[in-house]
Design an enzyme around this catalytic site. Structure first.
Site, PDB file in Angstrom:
ATOM      1  N   THR A  31       0.818  -1.222   0.000  1.00 51.42           N
ATOM      2  CA  THR A  31       0.000   0.000   0.000  1.00 51.42           C
ATOM      3  C   THR A  31       0.852   1.272   0.000  1.00 51.42           C
ATOM      4  O   THR A  31       1.985   1.266   0.524  1.00 51.42           O
ATOM      5  CB  THR A  31      -0.895   0.004   1.260  1.00 51.42           C
ATOM      6  OG1 THR A  31      -1.521   1.271   1.390  1.00 51.42           O
ATOM      7  CG2 THR A  31      -0.102  -0.256   2.541  1.00 51.42           C
ATOM      8  N   ASP A  32       0.288   2.355  -0.508  1.00 51.99           N
ATOM      9  CA  ASP A  32       0.964   3.661  -0.446  1.00 51.99           C
ATOM     10  C   ASP A  32       1.091   4.163   0.993  1.00 51.99           C
ATOM     11  O   ASP A  32       1.887   5.054   1.274  1.00 51.99           O
ATOM     12  CB  ASP A  32       0.226   4.691  -1.317  1.00 51.99           C
ATOM     13  CG  ASP A  32      -1.248   4.882  -0.978  1.00 51.99           C
ATOM     14  OD1 ASP A  32      -1.735   4.246  -0.022  1.00 51.99           O
ATOM     15  OD2 ASP A  32      -1.919   5.674  -1.678  1.00 51.99           O
ATOM     16  N   GLU A  33       0.286   3.578   1.912  1.00 48.61           N
ATOM     17  CA  GLU A  33       0.278   4.107   3.284  1.00 48.61           C
ATOM     18  C   GLU A  33       1.606   3.886   3.999  1.00 48.61           C
ATOM     19  O   GLU A  33       1.875   4.498   5.031  1.00 48.61           O
ATOM     20  CB  GLU A  33      -0.881   3.489   4.085  1.00 48.61           C
ATOM     21  CG  GLU A  33      -2.211   3.811   3.443  1.00 48.61           C
ATOM     22  CD  GLU A  33      -3.410   3.587   4.329  1.00 48.61           C
ATOM     23  OE1 GLU A  33      -3.265   3.627   5.561  1.00 48.61           O
ATOM     24  OE2 GLU A  33      -4.504   3.375   3.775  1.00 48.61           O
ATOM     25  N   TYR A  56      -1.487  -0.178  11.039  1.00 48.35           N
ATOM     26  CA  TYR A  56      -1.674  -0.894   9.761  1.00 48.35           C
ATOM     27  C   TYR A  56      -0.497  -0.624   8.835  1.00 48.35           C
ATOM     28  O   TYR A  56       0.125  -1.552   8.294  1.00 48.35           O
ATOM     29  CB  TYR A  56      -2.987  -0.450   9.101  1.00 48.35           C
ATOM     30  CG  TYR A  56      -3.089  -0.812   7.631  1.00 48.35           C
ATOM     31  CD1 TYR A  56      -3.164  -2.146   7.221  1.00 48.35           C
ATOM     32  CD2 TYR A  56      -3.094   0.183   6.637  1.00 48.35           C
ATOM     33  CE1 TYR A  56      -3.247  -2.479   5.865  1.00 48.35           C
ATOM     34  CE2 TYR A  56      -3.177  -0.146   5.289  1.00 48.35           C
ATOM     35  CZ  TYR A  56      -3.249  -1.472   4.910  1.00 48.35           C
ATOM     36  OH  TYR A  56      -3.317  -1.805   3.569  1.00 48.35           O
ATOM     37  N   LYS A 110       2.395  -3.170   7.288  1.00 49.87           N
ATOM     38  CA  LYS A 110       2.609  -3.387   5.852  1.00 49.87           C
ATOM     39  C   LYS A 110       4.051  -3.017   5.479  1.00 49.87           C
ATOM     40  O   LYS A 110       4.671  -3.687   4.652  1.00 49.87           O
ATOM     41  CB  LYS A 110       1.623  -2.550   5.024  1.00 49.87           C
ATOM     42  CG  LYS A 110       0.168  -2.982   5.125  1.00 49.87           C
ATOM     43  CD  LYS A 110      -0.116  -4.384   4.622  1.00 49.87           C
ATOM     44  CE  LYS A 110      -0.008  -4.528   3.120  1.00 49.87           C
ATOM     45  NZ  LYS A 110      -0.475  -5.862   2.644  1.00 49.87           N
TER      46      LYS A 110
END
Ligand SMILES: NC(=O)c1ccc[n+]([C@@H]2O[C@H](COP(=O)([O-])OP(=O)(O)OC[C@H]3O[C@@H](n4cnc5c(N)ncnc54)[C@H](O)[C@@H]3O)[C@@H](O)[C@H]2O)c1
Length: 330
Positions: free
Chosen positions: A125-127, A149, A153
């Site tokens: 993810t970009d997060e 989260y 990741k």
């Protein structure tokens, strides 16, 4: 060709599996697909064409190394979608995110290494980058995850890439922006807001509504994952972007309009803790190297998504009931 898909009963994984089984991916029209999914609250076999002779469904946990070692031999490729995926849940039960996302990914890449799998994609993810006020992240930007989260990741990405550097595991990492589309569990902003509006309820807009997200249709995301599986270079990271940036307030206004509700259905609520202000991916690498481009026009995709929720209340109503049985720390 045999492909094992983890988390294939969730939102994105099931779209990928349905696409592959329907012949959408060139060269994989005859592929046999094995789905391994724990069937947490977010996973459901109703998202899959159970009974398709090319599909084998196994209920199982990616942390179960014994199961993976038993299942993997004979597979050519693995696409790893399984994860705990909801930021707000990670603020109240981060341990589950550490176990599934970090330990689960380590268990997947380790088992792939032992089984000699030839192509592995780890979906991220970009997060992991945190928040960016201006400009866009490139694949080499240092990671700065803010939520539990995102931290889990980021750790999973490091494990995947370390297995390439240490053991030459042919793994690629993809990082995408926010996905939308049908079959998304109604805790995420678009299906939560649409199903609230369809039930005549208000929608809770975090803070000042000025947080910016980049939107990607799930079909474009899955095509990007497939391009990376097929043509990506092992050890590389690929961004998959949608290119459409919207503030949450703008997105909410569009959803209210599409659902035929009025502006009084928007309710401002306290902001999410540590809420990232803006995400933005530079995805020129996958466009140049692998010929990716998003194909779904945002306005069309959003209208079709709203229509899907309107037409498929039997799918989301029981899931909403499950959702509201959880203690709502979010
Ligand atoms: N949804 C998005 O906008 C988005 C954006 C960027 C990246 N991603 C990533 O894409 C992947 C898929 O996301 P999603 O939105 O489909 O998530 P989801 O929550 O809808 O689905 C996750 C699936 O994984 C399964 N699962 C959870 N723990 C498991 C375990 N221990 N073992 C086996 N299966 C398990 C669940 O049962 C579910 O079917 C995730 O890795 C997520 O981090 C999602």
């Amino acid at each position: 060709m045999r492909v094992l898909v983890t988390g294939g009963a969730g939102f994105i994984g099931s779209h990928y599996v349905r696409s592959m089984l329907s012949g959408a991916y060139h060269g994989y029209e005859d592929a046999q697909v094995t789905v391994v999914d724990k069937l947490t609250y977010a996973g459901n076999t109703g998202n899959l064409p159970i009974g398709d002779p090319r599909l084998t469904f196994v209920k199982g946990d990616v942390c179960d190394v014994g199961l993976l070692r038993e299942l993997l031999p004979g597979h050519d490729a693995v696409v790893h979608f399984a994860a705990e995926s909801h930021v707000d849940r990670s603020l109240v039960s981060p341990g589950e995110f550490a176990v599934t996302n970090v330990l689960g990914t380590q268990s997947v890449v380790d088992s792939c290494q032992l089984a000699g799998i030839e192509r592995v994609v780890h979906v991220s993810t970009d997060e992991v980058y945190g928040s960016i006020d201006d400009g866009s992240w490139v694949e080499g930007t240092p990671l700065h995850p803010n939520s539990p989260y995102a931290a889990s990741k980021a750790a999973s990405d490091h494990f995947a890439l370390a297995y390439h550097r240490s053991h030459k595991l042919p793994v690629m990492v993809t990082r995408c922006s926010n996905n939308y589309g049908p079959y998304q569990f109604p805790e995420k902003v678009i299906p939560l807001f649409v199903t609230n509006l369809l039930q005549g309820r208000k929608v809770p807009l975090f803070g000042d509504g000025q947080n910016v997200r980049e939107w990607l249709h799930v079909d474009d995301h899955c095509r990007g994952v497939q391009l990376v599986l097929d043509g990506g270079t092992p050890g590389e990271i690929y961004h998959i972007g949608g290119g459409v940036e919207l503030t949450n307030a703008d997105l909410t206004r569009r959803l209210v309009e599409l659902c035929g509700a009025g502006p009084d259905s928007i309710e401002r609520v306290a902001d999410r803790k540590g809420h990232d202000r803006r995400y933005s991916l530079d995805d020129s690498k996958i466009r140049v190297d692998l010929g990716y481009q998003p194909l779904v026009d945002f306005d069309t995709g959003l209208a079709e998504t709203v229509r899907w929720y309107r037409d498929n209340q039997d799918w989301w109503q029981p899931r909403r009931e499950d959702l509201f049985r959880f203690p709502r720390g979010w």
